[in-house]
Design a protein around this motif. Structure first.
Motif, PDB file in Angstrom:
ATOM      1  N   GLY A   1     -13.947 -38.682 -50.827  1.00 41.27           N
ATOM      2  CA  GLY A   1     -15.182 -38.302 -51.505  1.00 41.27           C
ATOM      3  C   GLY A   1     -14.957 -37.199 -52.532  1.00 41.27           C
TER       4      GLY A   1
ATOM      5  N   PHE B   1     -18.111 -31.202 -60.971  1.00 38.14           N
ATOM      6  CA  PHE B   1     -19.011 -32.301 -61.302  1.00 38.14           C
ATOM      7  C   PHE B   1     -20.464 -31.934 -61.161  1.00 38.14           C
ATOM      8  CE2 PHE B   1     -17.454 -32.525 -57.005  1.00 38.14           C
ATOM      9  CZ  PHE B   1     -18.604 -32.462 -56.248  1.00 38.14           C
ATOM     10  N   CYS B   2     -20.823 -30.668 -61.002  1.00 40.54           N
ATOM     11  CA  CYS B   2     -22.180 -30.337 -60.579  1.00 40.54           C
ATOM     12  C   CYS B   2     -23.137 -30.140 -61.727  1.00 40.54           C
ATOM     13  CB  CYS B   2     -22.172 -29.103 -59.710  1.00 40.54           C
ATOM     14  SG  CYS B   2     -21.549 -27.647 -60.573  1.00 40.54           S
TER      15      CYS B   2
ATOM     16  N   ASN C   1     -23.659 -31.809 -54.514  1.00 40.25           N
ATOM     17  CA  ASN C   1     -23.086 -31.776 -55.859  1.00 40.25           C
ATOM     18  C   ASN C   1     -23.112 -33.142 -56.521  1.00 40.25           C
ATOM     19  OD1 ASN C   1     -22.537 -29.049 -55.627  1.00 40.25           O
ATOM     20  ND2 ASN C   1     -20.490 -29.389 -54.777  1.00 40.25           N
ATOM     21  N   ALA C   2     -22.743 -34.188 -55.760  1.00 38.01           N
ATOM     22  CA  ALA C   2     -22.729 -35.537 -56.309  1.00 38.01           C
ATOM     23  C   ALA C   2     -24.139 -35.998 -56.689  1.00 38.01           C
ATOM     24  CB  ALA C   2     -22.099 -36.501 -55.309  1.00 38.01           C
TER      25      ALA C   2
ATOM     26  N   HIS D   1     -13.294 -38.777 -55.534  1.00 42.13           N
ATOM     27  CA  HIS D   1     -14.295 -39.498 -56.338  1.00 42.13           C
ATOM     28  C   HIS D   1     -15.132 -38.519 -57.163  1.00 42.13           C
ATOM     29  CE1 HIS D   1     -13.496 -43.519 -55.105  1.00 42.13           C
ATOM     30  NE2 HIS D   1     -13.861 -43.367 -53.835  1.00 42.13           N
ATOM     31  N   ALA D   2     -15.510 -37.417 -56.550  1.00 39.67           N
ATOM     32  CA  ALA D   2     -16.343 -36.443 -57.256  1.00 39.67           C
ATOM     33  C   ALA D   2     -15.599 -35.813 -58.429  1.00 39.67           C
ATOM     34  CB  ALA D   2     -16.821 -35.364 -56.295  1.00 39.67           C
TER      35      ALA D   2
ATOM     36  N   PRO E   1     -19.584 -40.002 -59.106  1.00 37.63           N
ATOM     37  CA  PRO E   1     -20.435 -39.384 -58.075  1.00 37.63           C
ATOM     38  C   PRO E   1     -21.084 -40.389 -57.127  1.00 37.63           C
ATOM     39  CG  PRO E   1     -21.513 -39.326 -60.219  1.00 37.63           C
ATOM     40  CD  PRO E   1     -20.120 -39.809 -60.461  1.00 37.63           C
TER      41      PRO E   1
ATOM     42  N   ALA F   1     -18.711 -41.054 -54.473  1.00 35.42           N
ATOM     43  CA  ALA F   1     -18.576 -39.839 -53.671  1.00 35.42           C
ATOM     44  C   ALA F   1     -19.731 -39.714 -52.688  1.00 35.42           C
ATOM     45  CB  ALA F   1     -18.522 -38.618 -54.592  1.00 35.42           C
TER      46      ALA F   1
ATOM     47  N   GLY G   1     -20.794 -31.231 -50.665  1.00 36.54           N
ATOM     48  CA  GLY G   1     -20.255 -32.166 -51.654  1.00 36.54           C
ATOM     49  C   GLY G   1     -21.255 -33.240 -52.035  1.00 36.54           C
ATOM     50  N   ARG G   2     -22.029 -33.739 -51.058  1.00 34.94           N
ATOM     51  CA  ARG G   2     -23.049 -34.742 -51.390  1.00 34.94           C
ATOM     52  C   ARG G   2     -24.131 -34.138 -52.287  1.00 34.94           C
ATOM     53  NH1 ARG G   2     -26.579 -37.751 -46.813  1.00 34.94           N
ATOM     54  NH2 ARG G   2     -27.553 -35.673 -46.771  1.00 34.94           N
TER      55      ARG G   2
ATOM     56  N   LEU H   1     -13.857 -28.126 -53.804  1.00 36.66           N
ATOM     57  CA  LEU H   1     -15.216 -28.361 -54.293  1.00 36.66           C
ATOM     58  C   LEU H   1     -15.659 -27.173 -55.139  1.00 36.66           C
ATOM     59  CD1 LEU H   1     -16.906 -29.895 -51.170  1.00 36.66           C
ATOM     60  CD2 LEU H   1     -16.330 -31.029 -53.305  1.00 36.66           C
TER      61      LEU H   1
END
Length: 803
Positions: free
Chosen positions: A12, A793-794, A47-48, A15-16, A21, A24, A44-45, A788
């Motif tokens: 995950g 990616f956020c 952020n995705a 992927h992120a 995303p 992820a 992490g979820r 993270l």
């Protein structure tokens, strides 16, 4: 191993970081299904989900993380980013502030909070946060570029240009930075620099529609309409739904008199953005040039729905209503326009014309007077006020206005002179009227009204003289005697000559200068003097008649002399005005001929001779440079050298001068080599075992001065590594320009040792050289929680991910 939570979590994260995303989120969901308390997966979820634009769901995940771990700084930071994305600025600022309370050295939190402050319009707070971020990390390109944008928004263009130039230096491959700096150059009216930056931005990224749009505006301001239209067309090819590009291209086509194409562009722009009052107004201008007054009124009314105080729309609609004969509507628009802008002289003139057409001459004269207070040299307003005063019977004031208008505007002097003749005619001043009409004919021989008016004035003059003659006044004298002798003849018979008549000579009025003489004659070829009856001696009124004739001739001569003098003065004034216009025209022709001569191609032989001469000068200059290259060092070596050629300053005094007056200190030290003496503070970064430490940062330790510090930048990294903390050194270097909020930088720093204690502090030649490979400088970390990072990616506010 489909049930391996650690593998799912790692995939995950990959992927992120790879920009996927959605995949992820699926992996993080699988981890949370097996381990609901896994905070790393939940963060992490979040952020995705934020990367997918699902900020409400992301905020819910961050809330759950913070409920389980209130000290989770990254979750609080990311929740602040999501709050900012949904427009909840206050909660976003609260989250960033909470992060900074737990970690005051978190540069990214300062930048994010500064972005939120800038979006709220609190520019000073934003600048303070960006400056603090730069104090912690002077090479942070995001912080310096954001501060430059904040300076630009606050109107401080000089500081904005300095920060954006530094950002360009730090990141020369970023097209957006060149485009931002071009905007600053555009505000400073430095069109060449703006065009160069936009050219560079387009070379770096040819798909930037905004760069083409901005370069089109630069070409528009530079007067190159063809290039501007080309850039705007390219911008529309990249983004066909850009209403701004369509509007600007429509304005350019309107300037090129391509009215149908301009209307098409404006119409398409309004289809994409129907709430633009500027586009409605521009399309109304195009319709006005096409003569479509109905469409002009409709578009101006639409523009006024968005802004009732839009003066240009009121003026344009008033003109259209006036052309359609809707005087009441035009008068209402002009009155509203004057209420908005009482100093609009043209609106006052237009309203005065409408009032004059309605017969409201007093109100028209008042409007013309107010307009002349704003622009006293407006000949048209003077003439029109003169006509209004003539209608009001104020002939003296009307003559004054028409005379002033004639002197101010020699181009329309013939028309003004004719109107002045009509005023003289209404006052009964027939000789002056004849002179004015004759002057109008001299200035404009094609004037069809002047001969008719002059003939009318001549007839009126004859009638006036007939009524004022002694024959008409002495009804009981000459007329009664003649009637008695004629034995009851009729009045028609009395007017026939009964004795030899005495003719008067033609009365000629001479016009000096370019004018010609003219004589006012009767239709039958006689002079303008009326035929007088010669009375025999026995008539008792003969002596009185002779005396009257003598008096009339004297008065006529005096009046003729005065008229000649007046006409001479007017002719001199007109000649002076004509000579001035001819001189200006001659100077314009000379300037045009000079430009044409410059642009004309020179003789090829002359050009070859000139290039040969340039080549000789170039050879001589190169020889001089070679000689100087070898001779100057030799002469310089002969001069006695001082032990320390530069001025030595204690670091406390140096910092004190900058703290007291940075500008004066910059003038004294910037770009100069100085020797500073004081104790050093060597800041070494902490790294994990097995990692190569980065070069330390070296500062002068100045007690009591926390805001102003001095940073040393050594060309040789080995010297910085071997420096001892809290030891006193004498260091020479070139002072860089000071920027508030950042340290004073001393570049090309070198240690100067002149005693035993300082010599011991110098690095030895036997010690190893400090060299780092690019791969060695990259930290290694296998912890998924550390991977993270917010830049991954956020948020679109961040740059590329850094591992």
């Amino acid at each position: 191993e489909p049930e391996n939570v650690q593998l799912l979590l790692s995939r995950g994260v990959v992927h992120a970081l790879s920009g996927r995303p959605r995949e992820a989120v699926q992996d993080f969901d699988a981890v949370l299904l097996r381990d609901p308390q896994n905070l790393t997966a939940r963060s992490g979820r979040g952020n995705a989900l934020a990367a997918l634009g699902q900020h409400d769901a992301a905020i819910a995940d961050f809330n759950e993380v913070l409920r389980c771990d209130p000290g989770h700084a990254w979750a609080c930071q990311h929740r602040g980013l999501s709050y900012a994305a949904v427009g909840n600025d206050d909660l976003a600022i609260a989250d960033f502030t909470q992060v900074l309370r737990s970690n005051p050295h978190f540069t990214f939190a300062y930048i994010c909070r500064g972005d939120v402050y800038r979006s709220k319009g609190e520019l000073q707070r934003a600048i303070a946060d960006y400056s603090e971020a730069l104090r912690l990390d002077p090479l942070n390109r995001q912080a310096v570029s954001s501060r430059g944008q904040a300076y630009f928004d606050s109107g401080n263009l000089a500081l904005a240009l300095a920060d954006l130039s530094e950002a360009v230096r730090l990141d020369p491959a970023n097209a957006a930075l060149f485009e931002r700096r071009a905007g600053v150059y555009l505000q400073l009216n430095q069109l060449t620099n703006a065009r160069n930056d936009l050219d560079q931005a387009i070379r770096l990224d040819a798909s930037r529609e905004s760069a083409f749009l901005q370069r089109g505006r630069v070409h528009q301001l530079a007067g190159d309409i063809d290039k501007a239209i080309t850039d705007l067309s390219q911008a529309l090819r990249l983004n066909a739904s850009s209403a701004e590009a369509l509007r600007v291209r429509g304005e350019l086509r309107l300037a090129r008199n391509e009215y149908e194409k301009a209307v098409a562009d404006f119409s398409e722009a309004l289809r994409l953005d129907p709430n633009s009052n500027t586009t409605y107004l521009n399309r109304a201008r195009a319709y006005s040039c096409l003569g479509n007054d109905k469409a002009v009124i409709a578009d101006c009314s639409s523009a006024l729905e968005f802004d009732v105080l839009l003066a240009d729309a009121l003026r344009l609609r008033a003109s259209a209503c006036l052309r359609r004969g809707q005087h009441v509507a035009a008068l209402a628009d002009l009155t509203q326009l004057i209420r908005i802008d009482p100093d609009d002289a043209q609106a006052l003139i237009d309203r005065a014309r409408i009032r004059a057409k309605q017969g409201k001459f007093l109100a028209a004269a008042a409007d013309y007077t107010q307009s002349l207070r704003l622009n006293p040299a407006n000949a048209e307003a003077l003439a029109n006020r003169g006509l209004a005063l003539r209608e009001l019977g104020k002939h003296e004031l009307a003559l004054r206005d028409l005379t002033n208008a004639m002197l101010l505007d020699s181009k329309h002097a013939a028309a003004y002179c004719g109107q002045r003749g009509l005023v003289h005619l209404e006052r009964g001043e027939h000789m002056q009227a004849i002179a004015d009409f004759s002057m109008a004919l001299l200035l404009d021989p094609a004037d069809a009204n002047a001969p008719m008016w002059r003939e009318k004035a001549v007839r009126a003059r004859r009638e006036q003289k007939r009524q004022n003659s002694p024959t008409q006044r002495d009804e009981t004298g000459v007329h009664s005697t003649l009637s008695a002798r004629a034995g009851g003849i009729s009045r028609t018979d009395v007017e026939l000559p009964l004795a030899p008549m005495e003719r008067s000579q033609p009365h000629a009025v001479s016009i000096h200068g370019d004018a010609t003489d003219f004589e006012a004659e009767s239709p039958d070829g006689q002079t303008d003097e009326e035929t007088e009856l010669t009375i025999v001696d026995e008539n008792p009124s003969a002596a009185a008649q002779a005396e009257y004739e003598t008096e009339q001739r004297l008065m006529q001569r005096q009046e003729s002399d005065r008229e000649k003098e007046r006409l001479r003065n007017m002719a001199e004034q007109f000649n002076a005005a004509r000579q001035k216009q001819e001189a200006e025209e001659a100077s314009r022709r000379a300037a045009t001929a000079k430009k044409r001569e410059k642009s004309r191609s020179r003789d090829p032989e002359e050009m070859r001779e000139r290039w040969r001469q340039v080549g000789r000068y170039a050879i001589i200059a190169a020889a001089c440079l070679v000689v100087a290259y070898y001779v100057v060092p030799l002469l310089w070596g002969l001069l006695p050298k001082s032990k320390v050629p530069y001025s030595e300053v204690a670091v406390e005094k140096f910092v004190e001068e900058y703290a007291k007056d940075p500008a004066a200190a910059d003038d004294k030290f910037v770009d100069r080599v100085v020797v500073l003496r004081g104790k050093l503070n060597v800041v070494r970064a902490k790294v994990r075992r097995g990692q190569v430490p980065p070069p330390p940062r070296v500062f002068f330790a100045v007690p009591g001065q926390e805001k102003v510090t001095v940073e040393l930048q050594f060309d040789d990294i080995d010297v910085a590594i071997e420096l001892k903390d809290d030891a006193e050194y004498r260091i020479a270097g070139k002072v860089q320009r000071y920027k508030p909020g950042t340290p004073i930088v001393l570049k090309q720093a070198n240690i100067i040792a002149n005693d035993k204690s300082l010599s011991s502090a110098l690095p030895s030649a036997s010690k190893p050289t400090y060299k780092l490979a690019a791969a060695q400088r990259r930290p290694v970390n296998d912890d998924p929680a550390v991977l993270l990072k917010p830049s991954a990616f956020c948020s679109p506010m961040l740059h590329e991910p850094k591992l």
